[in-house]
Design a protein around this motif. Structure first.
Motif, short mmCIF file in Angstrom:
data_model
loop_
_atom_site.label_atom_id
_atom_site.label_comp_id
_atom_site.label_asym_id
_atom_site.label_seq_id
_atom_site.Cartn_x
_atom_site.Cartn_y
_atom_site.Cartn_z
N HIS A 168 30.57 49.38 -8.46
CA HIS A 168 30.49 49.43 -7.18
C HIS A 168 29.72 48.31 -6.62
CE1 HIS A 168 30.78 52.11 -3.21
NE2 HIS A 168 30.83 50.90 -3.07
N VAL A 169 30.31 47.15 -5.91
CA VAL A 169 29.65 46.12 -5.73
C VAL A 169 29.33 46.08 -4.20
CG1 VAL A 169 29.50 43.46 -5.73
CG2 VAL A 169 30.48 44.78 -7.88
N HIS A 170 28.33 45.67 -3.64
CA HIS A 170 27.75 45.97 -2.36
C HIS A 170 27.88 44.41 -1.56
CE1 HIS A 170 27.45 50.34 -2.30
NE2 HIS A 170 27.12 50.01 -3.83
N VAL A 171 28.54 44.04 -0.76
CA VAL A 171 28.27 42.68 -0.21
C VAL A 171 27.98 42.69 1.24
CG1 VAL A 171 29.88 41.63 -2.02
CG2 VAL A 171 30.76 42.41 0.38
N GLY A 172 27.19 41.77 1.68
CA GLY A 172 27.01 41.51 2.99
C GLY A 172 27.38 40.20 3.50
N ALA A 173 26.67 39.51 4.25
CA ALA A 173 27.00 38.26 4.73
C ALA A 173 26.98 37.34 3.37
CB ALA A 173 26.16 37.55 5.86
N ILE A 174 25.71 36.77 3.01
CA ILE A 174 25.43 35.92 1.96
C ILE A 174 24.94 36.87 0.79
CG2 ILE A 174 24.47 34.09 1.05
CD1 ILE A 174 26.48 33.27 2.96
N SER A 175 25.62 37.04 -0.38
CA SER A 175 25.35 37.91 -1.53
C SER A 175 25.49 37.29 -2.76
CB SER A 175 26.30 39.27 -1.39
OG SER A 175 26.13 39.77 0.04
N PRO A 176 24.66 36.33 -3.04
CA PRO A 176 25.01 35.50 -4.44
C PRO A 176 24.86 36.58 -5.63
CG PRO A 176 22.92 35.03 -3.47
CD PRO A 176 23.71 35.81 -2.41
N PHE A 177 24.09 37.47 -5.69
CA PHE A 177 23.94 38.36 -6.68
C PHE A 177 25.41 39.27 -7.15
CE2 PHE A 177 22.30 42.11 -9.15
CZ PHE A 177 21.78 41.75 -10.33
N ALA A 178 25.89 39.68 -5.67
CA ALA A 178 27.08 40.49 -5.95
C ALA A 178 28.25 39.46 -6.15
CB ALA A 178 27.19 40.98 -4.37
N TRP A 179 28.19 38.27 -5.74
CA TRP A 179 29.33 37.32 -6.07
C TRP A 179 29.20 37.14 -7.79
CZ3 TRP A 179 27.95 33.07 -2.08
CH2 TRP A 179 28.12 33.62 -0.86
N ALA A 180 27.82 37.03 -8.40
CA ALA A 180 27.84 37.00 -9.64
C ALA A 180 28.52 38.06 -10.41
CB ALA A 180 26.28 36.77 -10.13
N ALA A 181 28.06 39.35 -9.69
CA ALA A 181 28.80 40.65 -10.41
C ALA A 181 30.29 40.56 -10.27
CB ALA A 181 28.13 41.84 -9.61
N TRP A 218 31.52 39.46 9.03
CA TRP A 218 31.62 37.89 8.80
C TRP A 218 31.70 37.26 10.08
CZ3 TRP A 218 35.11 39.08 4.04
CH2 TRP A 218 34.57 39.61 3.10
N ASP A 219 30.82 36.17 10.20
CA ASP A 219 31.13 35.35 11.31
C ASP A 219 32.12 34.19 10.59
OD1 ASP A 219 29.47 33.31 9.73
OD2 ASP A 219 27.74 33.89 11.02
N ARG A 220 32.34 33.19 11.47
CA ARG A 220 33.21 31.97 10.92
C ARG A 220 32.69 31.43 9.64
NH1 ARG A 220 35.97 29.33 16.42
NH2 ARG A 220 36.85 31.32 17.24
N ALA A 221 31.61 31.13 9.66
CA ALA A 221 30.88 30.14 8.46
C ALA A 221 31.14 31.09 7.24
CB ALA A 221 29.39 29.67 8.88
N VAL A 222 30.81 32.46 7.35
CA VAL A 222 30.71 33.29 6.20
C VAL A 222 32.35 33.49 5.67
CG1 VAL A 222 30.38 35.63 5.31
CG2 VAL A 222 28.59 34.32 6.73
N GLN A 223 33.16 33.78 6.75
CA GLN A 223 34.53 33.83 6.58
C GLN A 223 34.97 32.58 5.84
OE1 GLN A 223 35.82 34.68 10.71
NE2 GLN A 223 37.28 36.10 9.65
N GLY A 224 34.43 31.52 5.75
CA GLY A 224 35.16 30.31 5.33
C GLY A 224 34.62 30.30 3.88
N VAL A 225 33.15 30.95 3.61
CA VAL A 225 32.77 30.66 2.07
C VAL A 225 33.53 31.70 1.38
CG1 VAL A 225 30.86 31.66 0.87
CG2 VAL A 225 30.66 30.10 2.83
N TYR A 226 33.93 32.94 2.13
CA TYR A 226 34.63 34.04 1.17
C TYR A 226 36.24 33.61 0.93
CZ TYR A 226 31.14 37.76 1.24
OH TYR A 226 29.70 38.36 0.78
N ARG A 227 36.72 33.18 2.02
CA ARG A 227 38.28 32.48 1.86
C ARG A 227 38.21 31.45 0.57
NH1 ARG A 227 38.95 31.15 6.80
NH2 ARG A 227 39.39 33.24 7.56
#
Length: 377
Positions: free
Chosen positions: A91-104, A123-132
């Motif tokens: 069960h991975v918990h993500v916020g805006a910037i979550s590098p540990f969760a991404w590694a998981a 997620w704002d536009r910048a964060v949406q771009g990262v996740y996309r």
């Protein structure tokens, strides 16, 4: 044999914040339910004696400035730890910037572990771009993945960002029996007690609330009504808030109370006429839910997570995002004691049933079963 649930979160106590407190409380509720649960985090333990968690807490940490919850070799360390833990589901918990969760998520992909992801932030536009980009270029797990979001607004943004996903809305939980108000609704009509609880950081917009309180107070004084405002919380915005309060001579009616434990917050809410969450980027609003459960009318913004449990004119008021809307609604509610009492009585007699720990843990159990069964959302 019950599945082994392993929560993975960048942030966890002793850090304070919504995700930290919610992951700890969810794991506690699941443990009380008889489920097998463990937590893995990148947050270092604090100094001194550590709390005795009722479930195992594993910390993968590195020595970094300000005890940042980041590890440069998180993927490798997670592989080693998960070899030993043998989770049935992550069960991975993500916020805006979550590098540990991404590694998981990368670890889950490599190891084929069924995974539930909970999105805790707007997620704002910048964060949406990262996740996309992460999703497009193969960082999304090629394993059964169930996505959940803490609110309808959060789920909508996830769908906009990651086409093809259908997030389940599973709200944050609180102990509604503990927060439930039992005393009578009281308060003087000519002194309106306002409170706000949360981290004092720019994205929570405490300075905007101060400005709105100042404007509302000036308009109300000529009509024989005054405000008494209390902010609970700590954070980097506190210094600017103190300066603003002194500059505008607000010391007699605005108090920065600093940190309070849950019992202190509950006592404050029992003496509060109106709770305000000013943030336009609020994914959920745990403190607002606690206030609503304490029978306090809630003022928040439209198009935020608070709107899932506060309806305009029923549990509180929802104002638009303009600079003046918050002050206008503060004035209206302060002048209308009857409206405040009506909202408070409604909150007293209607519980937020979807946000009880019983309902939340049951919803996540179904999400785990879906992921373990090979479903994907």
């Amino acid at each position: 044999m019950s599945p082994v649930i392993v929560h993975i979160s960048d942030c966890f106590p002793p850090r304070t914040g919504g995700i930290e407190s919610q992951v700890a409380a969810l794991a506690h509720a699941q443990h009380n339910r008889g489920q097998t649960v463990q937590v893995v985090t990148a947050t270092p333990a604090g100094p001194g004696l550590q709390p005795a968690w009722p479930y195992p807490v594993h910390r993968i940490t590195a020595r970094l400035p300000r005890q940042m919850p980041v590890h440069p070799r998180a993927g490798r360390e997670l592989d080693r730890l998960l070899d030993r833990l043998g989770p049935s589901v992550l069960h991975v918990h993500v916020g805006a910037i979550s590098p540990f969760a991404w590694a998981a998520l990368g670890t889950a992909r490599r190891r084929g572990i069924p995974t539930v992801v909970t999105v805790h932030s707007l997620w704002d536009r910048a964060v949406q771009g990262v996740y996309r980009a992460l999703y497009r270029f193969g960082c999304s797990p090629a394993v059964p993945l169930t996505v959940t979001a803490v609110s309808t607004r959060t789920a909508w943004l996830v769908r906009q960002t990651l086409p093809g996903t259908s997030p389940l809305v599973i709200p944050n939980g609180i102990d509604t029996d503990w927060w439930r108000a039992h005393g009578p609704v009281t308060g003087e009509d000519d002194v309106v007690r306002v409170s706000s609880v949360g981290r004092l950081v720019p994205r929570k917009e405490p300075m905007e609330l101060l400005a709105a309180l100042r404007a509302a107070h000036a308009r109300l004084r000529s009509r024989g009504t005054s405000l008494q405002a209390t902010f609970v919380g700590t954070g980097p915005s506190a210094k600017a808030m103190h300066t603003y309060i002194r500059r505008h001579h607000m010391e007699q009616w605005v108090r920065l109370a600093g940190h309070m434990d849950a019992s202190g917050v509950r006592r404050l809410l029992s003496e509060t006429d109106l709770f305000v969450n000013p943030s336009r980027r609020e994914a959920f609003g745990i403190a607002a839910l606690e206030a609503r459960t304490c029978a306090v009318p809630v003022l928040a913004r439209v198009h935020t997570g608070v709107a899932d449990f506060v309806r305009h004119g029923q549990e509180g008021s929802l104002c638009h995002h303009s600079a003046f809307a918050l002050a206008d609604e503060l004035v209206w509610l302060a002048r209308n004691a009857g409206a405040r009492r009506h909202l408070a009585e409604h909150n007293r007699h209607t519980a937020p049933v979807r946000c009880t720990w019983s309902a939340v843990t049951e919803a996540f159990t179904h999400a785990y079963e879906e992921s373990l069964g090979g479903g994907a959302r």
